[in-house]
Design a protein around this motif. Sequence first.
Motif, PDB file in Angstrom:
ATOM      1  N   GLU A 188       1.963 -13.768  -1.529  1.00 55.82           N
ATOM      2  CA  GLU A 188       2.361 -12.377  -1.744  1.00 55.82           C
ATOM      3  C   GLU A 188       1.113 -11.540  -1.995  1.00 55.82           C
ATOM      4  O   GLU A 188       0.279 -11.882  -2.836  1.00 55.82           O
ATOM      5  CB  GLU A 188       3.271 -12.277  -2.975  1.00 55.82           C
ATOM      6  CG  GLU A 188       4.680 -12.754  -2.753  1.00 55.82           C
ATOM      7  CD  GLU A 188       5.567 -11.669  -2.150  1.00 55.82           C
ATOM      8  OE1 GLU A 188       5.309 -10.467  -2.386  1.00 55.82           O
ATOM      9  OE2 GLU A 188       6.505 -12.041  -1.444  1.00 55.82           O
ATOM     10  N   VAL A 189       0.994 -10.438  -1.244  1.00 54.92           N
ATOM     11  CA  VAL A 189      -0.164  -9.559  -1.398  1.00 54.92           C
ATOM     12  C   VAL A 189       0.333  -8.127  -1.511  1.00 54.92           C
ATOM     13  O   VAL A 189       1.114  -7.671  -0.669  1.00 54.92           O
ATOM     14  CB  VAL A 189      -1.119  -9.685  -0.178  1.00 54.92           C
ATOM     15  CG1 VAL A 189      -2.296  -8.749  -0.328  1.00 54.92           C
ATOM     16  CG2 VAL A 189      -1.577 -11.118  -0.004  1.00 54.92           C
ATOM     17  N   ASP A 190      -0.096  -7.424  -2.554  1.00 58.35           N
ATOM     18  CA  ASP A 190       0.249  -6.021  -2.739  1.00 58.35           C
ATOM     19  C   ASP A 190      -0.854  -5.186  -2.084  1.00 58.35           C
ATOM     20  O   ASP A 190      -1.940  -5.034  -2.643  1.00 58.35           O
ATOM     21  CB  ASP A 190       0.361  -5.709  -4.231  1.00 58.35           C
ATOM     22  CG  ASP A 190       0.793  -4.271  -4.492  1.00 58.35           C
ATOM     23  OD1 ASP A 190       1.287  -3.605  -3.558  1.00 58.35           O
ATOM     24  OD2 ASP A 190       0.624  -3.818  -5.626  1.00 58.35           O
ATOM     25  N   TYR A 191      -0.567  -4.672  -0.875  1.00 54.02           N
ATOM     26  CA  TYR A 191      -1.584  -3.951  -0.105  1.00 54.02           C
ATOM     27  C   TYR A 191      -0.951  -2.752   0.570  1.00 54.02           C
ATOM     28  O   TYR A 191       0.181  -2.826   1.065  1.00 54.02           O
ATOM     29  CB  TYR A 191      -2.186  -4.880   0.958  1.00 54.02           C
ATOM     30  CG  TYR A 191      -3.114  -4.182   1.926  1.00 54.02           C
ATOM     31  CD1 TYR A 191      -4.377  -3.780   1.529  1.00 54.02           C
ATOM     32  CD2 TYR A 191      -2.711  -3.934   3.227  1.00 54.02           C
ATOM     33  CE1 TYR A 191      -5.230  -3.118   2.417  1.00 54.02           C
ATOM     34  CE2 TYR A 191      -3.549  -3.286   4.126  1.00 54.02           C
ATOM     35  CZ  TYR A 191      -4.813  -2.883   3.701  1.00 54.02           C
ATOM     36  OH  TYR A 191      -5.654  -2.237   4.570  1.00 54.02           O
ATOM     37  N   ARG A 192      -1.677  -1.632   0.600  1.00 56.55           N
ATOM     38  CA  ARG A 192      -1.250  -0.431   1.318  1.00 56.55           C
ATOM     39  C   ARG A 192      -2.310  -0.100   2.345  1.00 56.55           C
ATOM     40  O   ARG A 192      -3.476   0.062   2.011  1.00 56.55           O
ATOM     41  CB  ARG A 192      -1.085   0.735   0.347  1.00 56.55           C
ATOM     42  CG  ARG A 192      -0.621   2.027   1.025  1.00 56.55           C
ATOM     43  CD  ARG A 192      -0.683   3.231   0.103  1.00 56.55           C
ATOM     44  NE  ARG A 192      -2.010   3.519  -0.393  1.00 56.55           N
ATOM     45  CZ  ARG A 192      -2.999   4.113   0.292  1.00 56.55           C
ATOM     46  NH1 ARG A 192      -2.794   4.482   1.540  1.00 56.55           N
ATOM     47  NH2 ARG A 192      -4.169   4.341  -0.250  1.00 56.55           N
ATOM     48  N   PRO A 193      -1.938  -0.021   3.643  1.00 55.37           N
ATOM     49  CA  PRO A 193      -2.922   0.326   4.669  1.00 55.37           C
ATOM     50  C   PRO A 193      -3.415   1.764   4.496  1.00 55.37           C
ATOM     51  O   PRO A 193      -2.709   2.610   3.943  1.00 55.37           O
ATOM     52  CB  PRO A 193      -2.168   0.171   5.984  1.00 55.37           C
ATOM     53  CG  PRO A 193      -0.783  -0.221   5.671  1.00 55.37           C
ATOM     54  CD  PRO A 193      -0.619  -0.278   4.208  1.00 55.37           C
ATOM     55  N   PRO A 194      -4.621   2.063   4.980  1.00 52.07           N
ATOM     56  CA  PRO A 194      -5.139   3.420   4.874  1.00 52.07           C
ATOM     57  C   PRO A 194      -4.180   4.406   5.540  1.00 52.07           C
ATOM     58  O   PRO A 194      -3.645   4.161   6.626  1.00 52.07           O
ATOM     59  CB  PRO A 194      -6.464   3.362   5.646  1.00 52.07           C
ATOM     60  CG  PRO A 194      -6.826   1.915   5.679  1.00 52.07           C
ATOM     61  CD  PRO A 194      -5.558   1.150   5.641  1.00 52.07           C
ATOM     62  N   GLY A 195      -3.947   5.522   4.872  1.00 54.14           N
ATOM     63  CA  GLY A 195      -3.113   6.573   5.433  1.00 54.14           C
ATOM     64  C   GLY A 195      -1.622   6.360   5.302  1.00 54.14           C
ATOM     65  O   GLY A 195      -0.834   7.202   5.702  1.00 54.14           O
ATOM     66  N   ALA A 196      -1.202   5.240   4.751  1.00 56.08           N
ATOM     67  CA  ALA A 196       0.243   4.970   4.627  1.00 56.08           C
ATOM     68  C   ALA A 196       0.803   5.553   3.344  1.00 56.08           C
ATOM     69  O   ALA A 196       0.171   5.719   2.376  1.00 56.08           O
ATOM     70  CB  ALA A 196       0.494   3.464   4.645  1.00 56.08           C
TER      71      ALA A 196
END
Length: 106
Positions: free
Chosen positions: A98-106
């Motif tokens: 499990e990885v908590d990640y937000r792509p750039p611009g999202a």
Amino acid sequence: MAMYLYKVKLTVDGLKGLLQEGGTARREVVERTVQSLGGRLESLYWALGEEDVYVVAELPDNVSAAAFGLVASASGGVRTSTVALLTAGEVDEAVRREVDYRPPGA
């Protein structure tokens, strides 16, 4: 233990040493060095192209892997680049993590 790929470029001094000692002698030096770090040399191949040598070694940890690259490069005979290698099982484990990640611009 983990696997590492070393991409090695010989310097002018390294080439001169290779011409004096030959490839087999240099392989033996690399094998002894890896063993001194508690590791095992899996393979060493001389190559034509951008790199002159590819070394695959199993070493206890990242510190040992860094020590090998640092000592070899500090000798002045080579320049190394180190790549940590992953097994298929390690990739499977990474895919499931499990990885908590937000792509750039999202």
